[in-house]
Scaffold this active site. Structure first.
Site, PDB file in Angstrom:
ATOM      1  CE1 TYR A 171      -3.779   2.405   0.828  1.00  0.00           C
ATOM      2  CE2 TYR A 171      -2.433   3.113   2.678  1.00  0.00           C
ATOM      3  CZ  TYR A 171      -3.518   3.293   1.861  1.00  0.00           C
ATOM      4  OH  TYR A 171      -4.361   4.355   2.063  1.00  0.00           O
ATOM      5  CE  LYS A 175      -3.799   5.070  -1.408  1.00  0.00           C
ATOM      6  NZ  LYS A 175      -4.849   5.585  -2.337  1.00  0.00           N
TER       7      LYS A 175
END
Length: 303
Positions: A171, A175
């Site tokens: 993640y 991001k």
């Protein structure tokens, strides 16, 4: 409906729940016609349901707004193309894209399998790239036809993308990649009348209420709900509107009642020998530079 987005059409991905839903409702309240995209998957990306997107459309229409549901998979070329087509077919235009779709498959790095890595990179990073690419192609065509748009893209990063987050290597990488994509897109698309910015929100959603349960807890009755997703939406609405003219290539943190402009990587202390270093010299000067530099921010969840 009147408001700072009156007359504009905006597509929002991942808009069936959480932040995306809050953004869609807030955009509609400010006059935008909204394409509500959502696959209706679970928090880890499995399953699918048309229900969440349609429910948000019904909420918007009940309040006098205009909206259409889109349940295509925006991590595919066909799904991303159909998202843009949905706006053009339903509203005759596309003025802004809010990329928000995502899910989590948290694991420590030594336990993270390839499927868990690929799935999260696909939905967050590829799921930003493809809608952005297809929207940009439409806006470029408009410019070449003599109709330069006043278009906006709002991407969704995270504190994990800015600082890293323990147990979220997939993640955090996705991001962080979104931030790089935002900067490149802002530089490339300005000639076509497109502004591209990113937000790094902190709010209570399905993705955060378990991972950060204590921080995301709802307040007592009557207290300000600092982690409500709707707190982030006013900034997103403004960035999607024509009122944000001249703002591009920027990253904002948004949480509770706070908005912060993030300044990103900047060159700090530097040493230049004017020639090639030896390893020992490089190490010696690196330590001197580190001593003169500020302390790095801690990684989220570091132990």
């Amino acid at each position: 409906m009147s408001g700072i987005c009156a007359g504009r059409a905006v597509a929002v991905t991942g808009a069936g729940r959480g932040l995306g839903r809050a953004h869609a409702l807030a955009l509609a309240a400010e006059g935008a016609a909204v394409v509500v995209n959502d696959l209706g998957v679970t928090a880890d990306g499995s399953g699918a349901s048309a229900g969440p997107a349609q429910q948000v459309v019904e909420e918007i229409e009940a309040r006098g707004g205009r909206a259409v549901a889109h349940t295509g998979d925006i991590t595919t070329t066909g799904g991303a193309a159909s998202l843009v087509a949905a706006a053009l077919d339903s509203f005759g235009r596309l003025d802004a894209l809010v990329n928000n779709a995502g899910f989590l498959r948290d694991r420590m790095l030594v336990n993270l399998d390839e499927d868990g890595w690929d799935a999260v990179i696909r939905v967050h990073l590829k799921g930003h790239f493809l809608p952005l690419q297809h929207a940009a192609a439409h806006w470029r065509a408009e410019t070449r036809a003599g109709r330069t748009p006043d278009a906006r893209v709002v991407n969704t990063s995270s504190g994990a993308g800015l600082l890293g987050s323990v147990g979220q290597g997939n993640y955090s990488a996705a991001k962080a990649g979104i931030l790089g994509l935002t900067l490149v897109a802002a530089a490339e698309l300005g000639r076509y009348g497109v502004q591209v910015n990113a937000v790094a929100p902190a709010a209570r959603t399905r993705m955060t209420e378990r991972t950060f349960a204590e921080t995301m807890a709802a307040p007592a009755d009557g207290e300000f709900d600092a982690m409500a997703p709707g707190n982030v939406s006013p900034l997103v609405v403004w960035l999607a509107s024509a009122a944000s003219g001249g703002v591009t290539g920027r990253v904002f943190e948004a949480e509770a009642g706070r908005i912060t402009v993030m300044e990103g990587w900047r060159r700090g202390p530097t040493a230049d020998k004017g020639d090639r270093w030896t390893p020992a010299e490089a190490g010696e000067h690196a330590r001197r530079l580190l001593a003169a530099a500020g302390e790095p921010h801690p990684v989220y969840g570091a132990r």
